[in-house]
Design an enzyme around this catalytic site. Structure first.
Site, PDB file in Angstrom:
ATOM      1  N   SER A  28      35.516 -61.203 -37.363  1.00  0.00           N
ATOM      2  CA  SER A  28      36.383 -60.283 -36.648  1.00  0.00           C
ATOM      3  C   SER A  28      37.742 -60.125 -37.318  1.00  0.00           C
ATOM      4  O   SER A  28      37.847 -59.560 -38.397  1.00  0.00           O
ATOM      5  CB  SER A  28      36.511 -60.755 -35.199  1.00  0.00           C
ATOM      6  OG  SER A  28      36.860 -59.710 -34.349  1.00  0.00           O
ATOM      7  N   ASP A  31      40.504 -55.250 -50.592  1.00  0.00           N
ATOM      8  CA  ASP A  31      40.599 -53.817 -50.909  1.00  0.00           C
ATOM      9  C   ASP A  31      41.899 -53.485 -51.629  1.00  0.00           C
ATOM     10  O   ASP A  31      41.930 -52.602 -52.494  1.00  0.00           O
ATOM     11  CB  ASP A  31      40.473 -52.982 -49.630  1.00  0.00           C
ATOM     12  CG  ASP A  31      39.069 -53.032 -49.036  1.00  0.00           C
ATOM     13  OD1 ASP A  31      38.139 -53.415 -49.773  1.00  0.00           O
ATOM     14  OD2 ASP A  31      38.917 -52.705 -47.847  1.00  0.00           O
ATOM     15  N   LYS A  48      31.109 -59.309 -37.867  1.00  0.00           N
ATOM     16  CA  LYS A  48      31.468 -58.687 -36.586  1.00  0.00           C
ATOM     17  C   LYS A  48      32.509 -57.598 -36.835  1.00  0.00           C
ATOM     18  O   LYS A  48      33.647 -57.891 -37.185  1.00  0.00           O
ATOM     19  CB  LYS A  48      32.027 -59.722 -35.618  1.00  0.00           C
ATOM     20  CG  LYS A  48      32.474 -59.113 -34.286  1.00  0.00           C
ATOM     21  CD  LYS A  48      33.124 -60.162 -33.405  1.00  0.00           C
ATOM     22  CE  LYS A  48      33.601 -59.534 -32.106  1.00  0.00           C
ATOM     23  NZ  LYS A  48      34.722 -58.593 -32.313  1.00  0.00           N
TER      24      LYS A  48
END
Length: 780
Positions: A509, A520, A534
């Site tokens: 999460s 990224d 998740k």
């Protein structure tokens, strides 16, 4: 520390993903099969463990019963809470589904799975009688008539008590341990027993295995009888203390989980626990409590809390009675369920509570002592961010690598909303730790998010902001398909040097948001195992407020943690199901088949959307290959790494067993073989790490003594936990070496440094960014 939304606006909270991944180095014991399922049904899947200190206090406590009166019956508030939950779930859930006969069938399966997942309480005859309920649970909720679900729960209690009494009866004769029988201890996929005779046989083998384990541990038959009879009697006491709130919790959790894996109903008790776990604080005495026999016992004292400051309490002390204020009546709490005791201990700051204590070193007839304490705000620092420094030797050079361990993404939203300048926050704590680590001249940082199940979305974005200047961190897609990017708007960076993020299967999460954003942006190396997967967002709905608005009654309805959106990486890929793939992968413990988002039948699918408008701050591709090569070369000759792999292989071997012999001689031979393997591991550990590692691996700590956790001495448990904390963390040590390798590569190549360091190695702080954003002066 959780958001307390008064509406379904996008006040987002990321729930934790569930159970923590087991440490690969922990070894199952031969014959240490899962204990008989505790008669306490599973509560809603809280995103955090139950708090270790006590709960909100009753200001005028009434005497509680040791046992509930059967049959249990739902209260009007519980029936209303179930219908109110259904209204939200069928209208505002991310993938809203009608509450009809089809959903009723799903609830039916989930409910029985939660109560009797091992198929050891109900028979096929029982299931045949309950078959009509398969299409009636929807009507039960809509009509506020929970008699059907409660009839199942009441029979569950009856069956659990009956099974424990049957097991106690078997102890009188003992067992013949010379036969060729085996015990299948993993019955999740087994068929429901045909009749009472088959059920009796299952329990005979379970009890026989409990007996055999104690026999292998060297216990006499008389000692075994006493231990097991006491164990089963305690089970009976606990199951008879289950109440209507437990029944509602179990049933409504089955409904919530049937919509998606991370939607949960939180009854009043579970809601309080969740709230405390998120804000990491409460108002109480600062004691970690644990149920032991008929007593609620002090397990630990929280540093700085009233209990430890009094100097009058210590681990092992048993709470006999509780009184409110200086003169309130002392209420005997021996035999009470722990959460009822907790309610009396915890209360408003600066109020007084008196505890009657049976000291740890006194017998049951020992002298009692009265301890008077003034309740204070207590912070549970165990779940707060912590830091340390690892010295990595590379030839003649030693580099300091800072490590920040973050167990959860916490924030005290209530305190922040009220303007408390010192509100508890994961980001604020990490920022302070970074400042301290920089003062210690660390050259790299590791954010250790292993087994961090999540927490606040806001914390995930703000924490990312400590390592980048500004920019989007995550994209949130709502039920209408609309996407909103959320990110860091505060200029500046708290750390601009090399960094890595450690993850494993238990990282979920909010952890995945942070790790994905760091990856990224090219900001840091991700090290470890693929994460949980998740990718959904939950909102907390305070049912008390909506219930009061609907009925006008000031009742306790609990909360609904409901999936309302999914989060997606800024590169456009969801973390749902796939998780985050590390740049440098470590060996997996093999639990992925049973643990992770992909193991849920009703998990949302993976999706891809357009990327957010962002620019990577660095390019780590040039060093990922070299770092992997250095890692592989190093671990190929590392005795510690080889030991870890061998222990992991042993763990997998033991975990894959689903049945075990009930023959004493066979089990004894298996035990000797296992002990020999463990002895070899200990000797290798000692040779690698020195004598300091021996305390963490001795026979007394790691051997299967046949006891359940709450049957061992608290002193022994605390020592084992302390030893585990001191044990060498081979994966973390290797991660520190990888970051040290990155530091060395950057220092040795200025061109590489300009690619790998954020913003080309340019220092970025808030003042510089603000100055850069000022418009250039113009000529008149």
């Amino acid at each position: 520390m959780t958001l307390r939304p008064v509406s379904l606006a996008l006040l987002l909270v990321l729930a934790t993903a569930g159970a923590q991944a087991q440490n690969a180095s922990q070894q199952p014991q031969p014959g240490a099969t899962p204990a008989v399922k505790s008669p306490t049904p599973p509560a809603a899947k809280s995103p955090a463990p139950q708090p270790k200190d006590a709960s909100e206090a009753a200001t005028s406590p009434e005497p509680q019963r040791k046992e509930s009166t059967l049959p249990l019956k739902p209260t009007a508030a519980e029936a209303q809470a179930s219908q109110l939950s259904a209204r939200f779930l069928t209208r505002f859930h991310y993938q809203a589904q009608p509450l009809d006969d089809a959903m009723s069938a799903k609830i039916y399966k989930a409910y029985f799975d939660s109560l009797d997942s091992e198929k050891v309480f109900f028979t096929q005859e029982d299931m045949a009688k309950f078959e009509p309920l398969k299409t009636q649970f929807d009507d039960a909720i809509w009509n506020q008539d929970l008699s059907g679900p409660f009839s199942v729960f009441n029979l569950y209690i009856t069956r659990a008590v009956d099974r424990m009494n049957y097991a106690r009866g078997l102890l009188k004769k003992g067992f013949d341990l010379t036969g060729n029988e085996s015990f299948n201890f993993d019955r999740k996929k087994a068929a429901v027993p045909k009749d009472q005779a088959e059920l009796d046989d299952i329990w005979r083998k379970r009890t026989m295995n409990d007996w055999l384990r104690l026999k292998l541990a060297g216990k006499t038959d008389d000692d075994i009888r006493k231990t097991l009879d006491k164990r089963y009697a305690n089970y009976i006491t606990r199951v008879r203390q289950l109440d209507d709130e437990d029944a509602t919790q179990a049933f409504m959790t089955a409904y919530a989980n049937s919509t998606d894996p991370h939607t949960d109903y939180l009854g009043p008790r579970a809601a309080d626990a969740f709230d405390i776990a998120m804000r990491l604080s409460l108002e109480g005495i600062g004691a970690v409590l644990q149920a032991r026999d008929d007593y609620t016992t002090i397990r630990e004292l929280v540093p700085g809390g009233p209990a430890i400051k009094s100097g009058k309490m210590k681990p092992g002390d048993r709470i006999v009675a509780i009184g409110q204020g200086e003169t309130g009546t002392m209420v005997d709490v021996v035999g009470w369920r722990q959460d009822d005791v907790i309610k009396l201990i915890r209360g408003k700051k600066d109020t007084t509570v008196r505890l009657e204590i049976l000291p740890a070193d006194a017998g049951v007839d020992g002298k009692h002592e009265i301890v008077t304490l003034v309740r204070k705000k207590v912070t549970m620092e165990e779940q707060a961010a912590k830091s340390k420094v690892i010295d990595v030797k590379d030839g003649d050079v030693t580099r300091k690598i800072g490590v920040i361990e973050l167990p959860t993404f916490y924030q005290d939203f209530g305190a922040r909303r009220q303007g408390d300048a010192n509100f508890k926050s994961a980001t604020r704590d990490v920022k302070k730790l970074l400042t301290a680590l920089k003062a210690q001249k660390v050259e790299g940082i590791i954010m250790d998010l292993r087994n961090n199940g999540g927490g606040s979305l806001n914390e995930a974005t703000e924490l990312t902001g400590l390592f980048i200047d500004t920019g989007p961190v995550v994209q949130v897609r709502d039920a209408r398909g609309q996407v909103e990017a959320q990110g860091d708007d505060e200029p500046g960076m708290s750390w601009d040097g090399p960094m890595a993020v450690m993850v494993n299967r238990g990282s979920a999460s909010a952890s995945e948001i942070f790790a994905a954003a760091i990856q990224d942006y090219g900001r840091g190396i991700i090290i470890g195992e693929p994460t949980f997967g998740k990718g959904t967002v939950q909102n907390l709905v305070d049912l008390d407020k909506f219930g009061k608005a609907t009925t006008g009654e000031d009742a306790k309805y609990g909360e609904l943690k409901m999936t309302i959106a999914e989060f997606i990486r800024i590169n456009g890929d969801s973390t749902q199901l796939h998780g985050v793939t590390p740049d440098v992968r470590f060996p997996e413990n093999g639990d992925a088949k049973e643990f992770g988002e992909s193991t849920y039948d009703n998990a949302l699918p993976w999706r891809h959307i357009d990327p957010a408008d962002y620019k990577p701050v660095a390019n780590l591709k040039p060093i990922v290959g070299p770092l992997n090569q250095k890692h592989e070369t190093r671990v190929a000759t590392s005795p510690a790494w080889k030991l870890m792999l061998d222990e992991l292989a042993q763990y997998k071997k033991m975990r894959d067993k689903t049945d075990i012999s009930l023959n004493f001689a066979t089990r004894q031979a298996e035990r000797k073989q296992f002990d020999a393997t463990q002895a070899d591991f200990r000797n290798r550990r000692k040779a690698i790490f020195g004598d300091a590692s021996e305390d963490t691996t001795d026979d007394a700590n790691n051997g299967d003594d046949g006891l359940n956790a709450n049957e061992r001495s608290i002193k022994s448990d605390l020592k084992q936990e302390a030893d585990a904390k001191k044990a060498k963390d081979t994966p973390l040590d290797e991660a520190a070496h990888i970051v040290s390798d990155e530091v060395a590569l950057i220092k040795g190549d200025a061109k590489l440094a300009s690619q790998v360091l954020p913003y080309g190695g340019r220092k970025v702080d808030a003042a510089q960014t603000a100055q850069a954003e000022k418009p250039a002066p113009t000529s008149p």
